[in-house]
Design a protein around this motif. Structure first.
Motif, mmCIF file in Angstrom:
data_model
loop_
_atom_site.group_PDB
_atom_site.id
_atom_site.type_symbol
_atom_site.label_atom_id
_atom_site.label_comp_id
_atom_site.label_asym_id
_atom_site.label_seq_id
_atom_site.Cartn_x
_atom_site.Cartn_y
_atom_site.Cartn_z
ATOM 1 N N TYR A 62 89.430 -5.201 48.526
ATOM 2 C CA TYR A 62 90.647 -4.493 48.091
ATOM 3 C C TYR A 62 90.428 -2.991 47.884
ATOM 4 C CZ TYR A 62 89.029 -4.358 43.211
ATOM 5 O OH TYR A 62 88.326 -4.095 42.074
ATOM 6 N N ILE A 63 89.169 -2.555 47.979
ATOM 7 C CA ILE A 63 88.896 -1.113 47.949
ATOM 8 C C ILE A 63 88.295 -0.763 49.313
ATOM 9 C CG2 ILE A 63 87.556 0.734 46.853
ATOM 10 C CD1 ILE A 63 87.671 -0.947 44.237
ATOM 11 N N GLU A 98 81.321 1.409 39.927
ATOM 12 C CA GLU A 98 82.472 0.532 39.607
ATOM 13 C C GLU A 98 82.418 0.065 38.157
ATOM 14 O OE1 GLU A 98 85.053 0.438 41.368
ATOM 15 O OE2 GLU A 98 84.301 1.319 43.206
ATOM 16 N N SER A 99 82.581 -1.251 37.936
ATOM 17 C CA SER A 99 82.757 -1.714 36.556
ATOM 18 C C SER A 99 81.529 -1.604 35.673
ATOM 19 C CB SER A 99 83.222 -3.164 36.548
ATOM 20 O OG SER A 99 84.607 -3.193 36.734
ATOM 21 N N LYS A 102 81.807 0.729 32.825
ATOM 22 C CA LYS A 102 82.590 0.424 31.616
ATOM 23 C C LYS A 102 81.696 0.383 30.375
ATOM 24 C CE LYS A 102 86.136 -2.120 34.211
ATOM 25 N NZ LYS A 102 86.504 -3.413 34.793
ATOM 26 N N PHE A 131 89.089 -10.058 36.041
ATOM 27 C CA PHE A 131 88.919 -8.726 35.437
ATOM 28 C C PHE A 131 90.164 -7.856 35.464
ATOM 29 C CE2 PHE A 131 87.327 -8.042 39.830
ATOM 30 C CZ PHE A 131 88.074 -6.939 40.212
ATOM 31 N N ASN A 156 89.534 -4.695 33.170
ATOM 32 C CA ASN A 156 90.204 -3.439 33.519
ATOM 33 C C ASN A 156 91.118 -2.930 32.409
ATOM 34 O OD1 ASN A 156 88.851 -3.824 35.878
ATOM 35 N ND2 ASN A 156 90.604 -3.434 37.219
ATOM 36 N N GLU A 200 89.977 4.776 46.091
ATOM 37 C CA GLU A 200 90.541 4.001 44.975
ATOM 38 C C GLU A 200 91.870 4.584 44.480
ATOM 39 O OE1 GLU A 200 88.286 2.117 42.041
ATOM 40 O OE2 GLU A 200 86.416 2.237 43.158
ATOM 41 N N ASN A 207 96.051 -1.104 38.817
ATOM 42 C CA ASN A 207 95.553 -0.509 37.572
ATOM 43 C C ASN A 207 96.604 0.384 36.924
ATOM 44 O OD1 ASN A 207 93.077 -1.801 37.631
ATOM 45 N ND2 ASN A 207 92.092 -0.192 38.838
ATOM 46 N N TYR A 231 89.827 6.718 34.527
ATOM 47 C CA TYR A 231 89.196 5.405 34.746
ATOM 48 C C TYR A 231 88.702 5.289 36.198
ATOM 49 C CZ TYR A 231 88.901 0.465 35.900
ATOM 50 O OH TYR A 231 88.476 -0.739 36.389
ATOM 51 N N CYS A 235 84.808 4.850 37.708
ATOM 52 C CA CYS A 235 84.335 3.787 38.606
ATOM 53 C C CYS A 235 83.680 4.366 39.860
ATOM 54 C CB CYS A 235 85.498 2.904 39.040
ATOM 55 S SG CYS A 235 86.184 1.925 37.703
ATOM 56 N N TYR A 283 82.852 -10.987 33.599
ATOM 57 C CA TYR A 283 84.256 -11.437 33.640
ATOM 58 C C TYR A 283 84.401 -12.900 33.267
ATOM 59 C CZ TYR A 283 83.984 -7.140 36.188
ATOM 60 O OH TYR A 283 83.692 -5.879 36.538
ATOM 61 N N GLY A 300 79.518 -4.968 38.790
ATOM 62 C CA GLY A 300 80.578 -4.124 39.319
ATOM 63 C C GLY A 300 80.881 -4.550 40.742
ATOM 64 N N VAL A 301 82.128 -4.330 41.204
ATOM 65 C CA VAL A 301 82.468 -4.751 42.564
ATOM 66 C C VAL A 301 81.793 -3.895 43.640
ATOM 67 C CG1 VAL A 301 84.635 -5.930 41.971
ATOM 68 C CG2 VAL A 301 84.678 -3.494 42.592
HETATM 69 N N1 GLN Z 1 87.403 0.155 40.264
HETATM 70 C C1 GLN Z 1 87.492 -1.295 40.255
HETATM 71 C C2 GLN Z 1 88.860 -1.723 39.782
HETATM 72 O O1 GLN Z 1 89.416 -1.069 38.950
HETATM 73 C C3 GLN Z 1 86.428 -1.840 39.362
HETATM 74 C C4 GLN Z 1 86.485 -3.347 39.235
HETATM 75 C C5 GLN Z 1 85.168 -4.019 39.081
HETATM 76 O O2 GLN Z 1 84.095 -3.497 39.385
HETATM 77 N N2 GLN Z 1 85.239 -5.250 38.694
HETATM 78 O O3 GLN Z 1 89.370 -2.697 40.217
#
Ligand code: GLN
Length: 352
Positions: A62-63, A98-99, A102, A131, A156, A200, A207, A231, A235, A283, A300-301
């Motif tokens: 999705y990215i 990515e995540s 966080k 997530f 998220n 992103e 988001n 945010y 990431c 998650y 992280g994704v």
């Molecule tokens: N940037 C990604 C998002 O907001 C991070 C998600 C992830 O790593 N799980 O969906």
């Protein structure tokens, strides 16, 4: 034997004993250091070889930027609290954090605003849901989970709520705070990957929806679109497996970076971050992870995973193919193998 003789004998025995203990301790220390070093390097090499052929999972689709990552790349690193570094494979290859970011933004906010702010305004309970779940916000808002709507700082919604608490008058000042803290954890300046950020920003409508929903429940503490921008930047900075291991080792070491020896956050903040990682770092599959691995971790994704052995070391892994929850497949396998081999499970009575 007269009194004087007994005293002399006792003194002799105490001194002999002290000498022997000191000698044997330093002998053990001398023997232990190389053995432990060899064991760690051998273990990460075994984990690398064993899971290299694994092809399960898929890149995040999705990215767009992440979809085209080279899934053959695979690297593992360990950093210990005394600053030793171990690496194998593509441990120096940069990828988007990515995540995993966080946890470092959480550390920044915890350190500057205190634990109570996170407890009251974001929450620290598991959501049990994916997530990026909007449903989790609705459920928490009905107080079913007894948590604020955002859930916890590692999903998220909670990470966006946490980003809205970062100190700074402008988005640039807030971004500087986030990046400076993450860089201090890594021990060198980290950089925004402009391509990831643009990729992103062009695809983060979900988001944006989360931020607006939180705003509607008074659970976002800055402008929604500005917060999503912050945010998304958070990431999009690049790290490698060695950076993740160093950042994790800083948490393992009570908040002081074991390679630079500079304090980044205090020990209370480190312990709070590790607790939230143990609760929600992977998650909706965090329970399974904790059950199998027994370590606080964060994924992280982008394909990164960090796992922390408090007081000892941290493991960083990179491999881009993910399971359906969004966690690196080879990353999880490698950490589980290493944790078992090193006896690192924090719940095991046999922990070394
Ligand atoms: N940037 C990604 C998002 O907001 C991070 C998600 C992830 O790593 N799980 O969906």
């Amino acid at each position: 034997m007269n009194k004087k003789k007994i005293l002399q004998l006792c003194t002799f025995l105490v001194l002999t004993n002290t000498f022997l203990t000191t000698f044997s301790n330093s002998a053990t220390a001398r023997e232990k250091a190389p053995t432990q070093t060899t064991l760690i390097q051998k273990t990460i090499e075994q984990a690398y070889t064993k899971f290299k052929p694994v092809q399960d999972g898929q890149n995040a689709s999705y990215i767009p930027y992440l979809a085209k990552a080279d899934s053959a790349l695979y690297g593992i690193a360990i950093v210990t609290v005394d600053g030793q570094v171990f690496k194998v494979g593509n441990a120096d290859h940069n990828f988007p954090v990515e995540s995993v970011s966080k946890i470092f933004t959480l550390a920044d906010v915890l350190q500057k605003k205190g634990a109570d702010t996170i407890l009251r305004k974001v929450g620290v309970n598991a959501t049990g849901l994916p997530f990026n779940s909007v449903l989790a916000i609705e459920l928490n808002n009905d107080k079913l989970g007894g948590s604020p709507p955002a859930g916890n700082p590692l999903v998220n919604a909670g990470a966006i709520a946490t980003a809205s608490l970062v100190e700074g008058k402008t988005v640039e000042a807030k971004w500087k705070s986030v990046l400076d803290t993450a860089s201090a954890f890594a021990g060198h300046p980290l950089h925004l990957n402009e391509d990831v950020y643009q990729s992103e920003m062009a695809s983060n409508q979900h988001n944006q929806a989360i931020a607006i929903l939180l705003h509607s429940y008074d659970a976002l503490y800055a402008d929604p679109m500005e917060t999503v921008d912050l945010y998304t930047r958070e990431c999009s900075y690049d790290v490698n497996a060695l950076d993740l291991a160093t950042m994790g080792a800083t948490l393992a070491n009570g908040g002081t970076n074991p390679r630079t020896h500079l304090p980044v956050v205090n020990a209370t903040t480190s312990a709070h971050v590790l607790a939230v990682m143990a609760t929600a770092g992977l998650y909706n599959t965090t329970g399974e992870w904790l059950f199998k691995v027994g370590l606080p971790g964060k994924s992280g994704v982008g394909g990164g995973i960090v796992a922390v052995v408090p007081g000892k070391l941290a493991i960083g892994v990179y491999s881009s193919r993910l399971d359906t929850a969004g966690n690196s497949v080879r990353g999880q396998l490698a950490v589980q193998f290493i944790a078992e081999a090193l006896g690192a499970n924090i719940f095991s009575s046999k922990a070394q």
